[in-house]
Design a protein around this motif. Structure first.
Motif, short mmCIF file in Angstrom:
data_model
loop_
_atom_site.label_atom_id
_atom_site.label_comp_id
_atom_site.label_asym_id
_atom_site.label_seq_id
_atom_site.Cartn_x
_atom_site.Cartn_y
_atom_site.Cartn_z
N PHE A 133 43.99 41.68 48.44
CA PHE A 133 45.29 42.32 48.31
C PHE A 133 46.05 41.99 49.58
O PHE A 133 45.60 42.35 50.68
CB PHE A 133 45.12 43.84 48.12
CG PHE A 133 46.43 44.57 48.16
CD1 PHE A 133 47.39 44.33 47.17
CD2 PHE A 133 46.73 45.46 49.17
CE1 PHE A 133 48.61 44.97 47.22
CE2 PHE A 133 47.96 46.11 49.21
CZ PHE A 133 48.90 45.86 48.24
N PRO A 134 47.17 41.26 49.45
CA PRO A 134 47.83 40.71 50.65
C PRO A 134 49.21 41.29 50.96
O PRO A 134 50.22 40.59 50.87
CB PRO A 134 47.99 39.24 50.25
CG PRO A 134 48.28 39.32 48.76
CD PRO A 134 47.66 40.60 48.24
N GLY B 150 54.17 49.86 42.50
CA GLY B 150 53.93 48.48 42.05
C GLY B 150 52.73 47.89 42.77
O GLY B 150 51.89 47.22 42.18
N SER C 4 48.75 46.28 41.71
CA SER C 4 48.08 45.11 42.27
C SER C 4 46.75 45.50 42.94
O SER C 4 45.74 44.79 42.83
CB SER C 4 49.02 44.44 43.27
OG SER C 4 48.41 43.36 43.90
N ILE D 255 45.39 36.49 42.93
CA ILE D 255 46.21 37.10 41.88
C ILE D 255 47.54 37.54 42.47
O ILE D 255 47.57 38.27 43.47
CB ILE D 255 45.45 38.29 41.26
CG1 ILE D 255 44.11 37.79 40.69
CG2 ILE D 255 46.28 38.96 40.19
CD1 ILE D 255 43.14 38.91 40.34
N CYS D 256 48.63 37.09 41.88
CA CYS D 256 49.94 37.42 42.42
C CYS D 256 50.92 37.68 41.28
O CYS D 256 50.56 37.54 40.11
CB CYS D 256 50.44 36.29 43.30
SG CYS D 256 50.65 34.77 42.38
P1 ATP Z 1 59.05 43.46 47.88
O1 ATP Z 1 59.55 42.31 47.08
O2 ATP Z 1 59.46 44.80 47.38
O3 ATP Z 1 59.22 43.31 49.36
P2 ATP Z 1 56.54 42.22 47.94
O4 ATP Z 1 56.04 41.70 46.67
O5 ATP Z 1 57.14 41.24 48.86
O6 ATP Z 1 57.47 43.45 47.63
P3 ATP Z 1 54.11 42.41 49.37
O7 ATP Z 1 53.76 43.27 50.49
O8 ATP Z 1 54.22 40.95 49.61
O9 ATP Z 1 55.44 43.00 48.74
O10 ATP Z 1 53.14 42.66 48.15
C1 ATP Z 1 51.73 42.67 48.25
C2 ATP Z 1 51.14 42.40 46.92
O11 ATP Z 1 51.58 43.38 45.98
C3 ATP Z 1 51.57 41.06 46.39
O12 ATP Z 1 50.43 40.40 45.86
C4 ATP Z 1 52.55 41.38 45.30
O13 ATP Z 1 52.49 40.44 44.28
C5 ATP Z 1 52.09 42.76 44.83
N1 ATP Z 1 53.22 43.52 44.30
C6 ATP Z 1 54.36 43.82 44.93
N2 ATP Z 1 55.20 44.48 44.11
C7 ATP Z 1 54.57 44.62 42.93
C8 ATP Z 1 54.91 45.20 41.66
N3 ATP Z 1 56.08 45.80 41.46
N4 ATP Z 1 53.99 45.14 40.67
C9 ATP Z 1 52.80 44.56 40.88
N5 ATP Z 1 52.42 43.98 42.03
C10 ATP Z 1 53.29 44.00 43.05
#
Ligand code: ATP
Ligand code: MG
Length: 566
Positions: free
Chosen positions: A39-40, A50, A54, A236-237
């Motif tokens: 989980f990154p 959200g 993940s 997984i992303c």
């Molecule tokens: P934001 O776009 O709001 O800044 P982000 O996706 O950039 O959110 P990260 O900290 O990079 O935030 O997210 C960490 C992990 O959580 C990533 O693998 C991302 O795909 C997942 N993630 C973020 N938002 C969601 C969501 N709404 N539903 C499912 N997974 C999510």
């Protein structure tokens, strides 16, 4: 318009979604002997619901298949990141019930190796230092329908590129002067493949590496290589990275990496009445529109925790919504349903009067107190009963009395008989009014001593049962009625999401009258207040002996009724 999953919508049974099928296939075929996910999060904000999806997916898969899930802070952008976020993220993942054992990493831990990979790319003739300005770079990139043009710096020699990249690293070049770019294909139909940036100059302090670096790797470069360094099997992303997958694979194919993880994309969670962009959530916090990241109305894990959600209810919700390949929006009522369902099973019942009205039983002896048996949880007899004091002067809910009752109003009104929960039948005989406002300040009743315990021996029925609290025994408390932060179904679609805020998302009630046992409720304790909803003792605002209660959720989905009424 995106589909909205309603609470009764079928979702894939847990364990059978397409990602788990891929994992099962890989284990069967022998491609992998064990599973390693990650989980990154980027530590630039608090985790939201959200992210919970993940987290449940990545940690859940690792757990189900006997593998491990790494927690990796994707801290490649020094400007927006902060230790406060690093700490909150760990707390939130743990609270959700997951554990990374000793597998906590930072992308910044790999800065040396990532730098070496960039040098390897240059040595292989697969990267160059480009001095185009940002505007020129944009113009050279082309569009979705037109191919891009090669940068005039594209054919620099390996030696020159190595020298320039070293100058970048040493801080000899200004921010924005140049970037290191991958040499792929400026005519690719996929814009991500048109010589994307790999490293940029940023003369910023990093929260972990200090000022060791003034060049920082781009996300697409750092992410896949960090996955490979850690031996991730399934990366997984969310769906927006689908177009980046060719680039993810390209870097891994060019470089001498220990393994080649498989990137798999799934649909991100969107929720009605909710914004889930960290940028917008940060704006709500910065503009003081909410009481911090853990405001009980925020869709952050910290907010849900403070509101009183259980980790179980959030995990159940994540299981129910399932994992799909197409974007959709989930009805927030599904999340509310999950917490209601969980607390219905385990929250002790209490009586609490939120907007009190005095009720005096004229024929009840002065000074007499009876301890009456009340059921702690009708869903589970094992919770037993407790005693609640009853006396001549009580409080009932203002809404439970009408001097002039509208049609079909079955609660208390002059001449009407109702049941007081666990106590007696009472009949309203008269009222006392405020001489200035005309408001009813006191309701006078008589009680029928034969109905103790709440039933009449002669079999006569009443149409309503009211909760109550004995005035002399009541605990006074503040109760905060939280509601949805946004008043519109799709706040992200509004021009300014601020105008979509629900002006009634918080109602603070002082002087609520609670069953005496609630005076000693501890921060984090959860209860059902009969007929009102589920409540939790606020962890931030409560003082010893003076709990403040947050409404987690009402007993019913009142919004569904509003929507139907149109
Ligand atoms: P934001 O776009 O709001 O800044 P982000 O996706 O950039 O959110 P990260 O900290 O990079 O935030 O997210 C960490 C992990 O959580 C990533 O693998 C991302 O795909 C997942 N993630 C973020 N938002 C969601 C969501 N709404 N539903 C499912 N997974 C999510
Ligand atoms: Mg991100």
């Amino acid at each position: 318009m995106s589909a909205i999953a309603k609470s009764d919508a079928p979702s894939a049974a847990p364990g059978t979604d397409f990602i788990r099928q891929i994992v099962v296939g890989n284990l069967k075929s022998g491609k992998h002997r064990s599973v390693c996910t990650r989980f990154p999060p980027e530590p630039n904000g608090y985790l939201h619901i959200g992210h919970a999806k993940s987290i449940c997916l990545n940690f859940g898969i690792a757990r189900e298949f006997g593998g491990v899930c790494h927690l990796r802070f994707d801290d490649t952008n020094p400007v927006k990141e902060d230790v406060e976020y690093v700490e909150s993220i760990q707390e939130d993942v743990r609270w959700l019930g997951f554990d990374w054992a000793d597998k906590m990493f930072y992308a910044s831990d790999y800065f040396d190796r990532l730098h070496a990979f960039a040098v390897e790319l240059i040595e292989k003739g697969k990267a160059y230092v480009c001095h185009l300005t940002p505007e020129e770079t944009r113009a050279y990139r082309g569009t979705l329908t037109e191919p891009g043009k090669n940068s005039p710096y594209r054919d620099r020699s390996v030696e020159e590129n190595l020298r320039l990249f070293e100058q970048m690293r040493r801080g000899e070049l200004d921010e924005g002067a140049c970037v290191l770019r991958a040499k792929i294909d400026m005519a690719s139909p996929n814009i991500n493949m048109r010589d994307p940036a790999v490293y940029r100059i940023k003369k910023a302090q990093h929260h972990r590496t200090g000022d060791k670096w003034c060049i920082y790797p781009m996300y697409d470069f750092a992410h896949g290589l960090s996955d490979a360094i850690e031996g991730i099997t399934h990366s997984i992303c969310t769906l927006e990275f689908e177009d980046h997958r060719p680039l993810y694979d390209w870097f891994l194919d060019q470089l001498n990496v220990p393994c080649h993880p498989q990137q798999i994309e799934f649909a991100r969670l969107n929720l009605t009445y909710t914004v889930l962009s960290k940028r917008k959530l940060l704006q709500l916090v910065r503009d003081g529109l909410v009481d911090g990241w853990d405001d009980p109305r925020m869709p952050t894990i910290a907010g849900y925790r403070r509101r009183g959600y259980t980790p179980e209810s959030i995990r159940t919700f994540c299981d129910r919504i399932g994992v799909a390949k197409a974007n959709s929006t989930v009805d927030v009522a599904m999340l509310e349903h999950s917490i209601r369902e969980d607390l219905n099973k385990r929250a002790p019942r209490k009586m609490a009067v939120l907007k009190p009205l005095r009720l005096v039983i004229d024929n009840y002896p002065d000074g007499k107190v009876e301890e009456l048996d009340a059921v702690n949880n009708p869903e589970d007899p094992a919770h037993g009963t407790r005693q609640v004091p009853f006396s001549k002067v009580l409080y009932i809910e203002q809404d439970d009395f009408r001097e002039t009752p509208p049609p079909k109003y079955f609660r208390l009104s002059p001449g009407k008989e109702v049941r007081l929960r666990y106590a007696y039948f009472v009949t309203c005989r008269s009222v006392v009014k405020d001489p200035h406002t005309g408001d009813v300040t006191e309701v006078h009743c008589t009680y029928d001593p034969a109905t103790r315990g709440g039933d009449a021996p002669d079999g006569r029925k009443v149409k309503s049962t009211l909760h109550w609290v004995s005035a002399q025994h009541a605990a006074d408390a503040e109760v905060r009625l939280y509601d949805r932060l946004f008043g519109v179904e799709f706040p992200e679609r509004e021009e300014s999401f601020f105008t979509a805020l629900n002006p009634n998302s918080l109602e603070v009630l002082q002087g609520c009258k609670l069953e005496p046992s609630l005076a000693t409720a501890q921060p984090g304790d959860r209860f059902q207040f009969e007929r009102q909803g589920y409540f939790c003792v606020d962890t931030k605002l409560s003082q010893p002996g003076a709990p403040v209660f947050n409404r987690i959720v009402g007993l019913k989905d009142t919004w569904a009724r509003i929507e139907k009424r149109g």
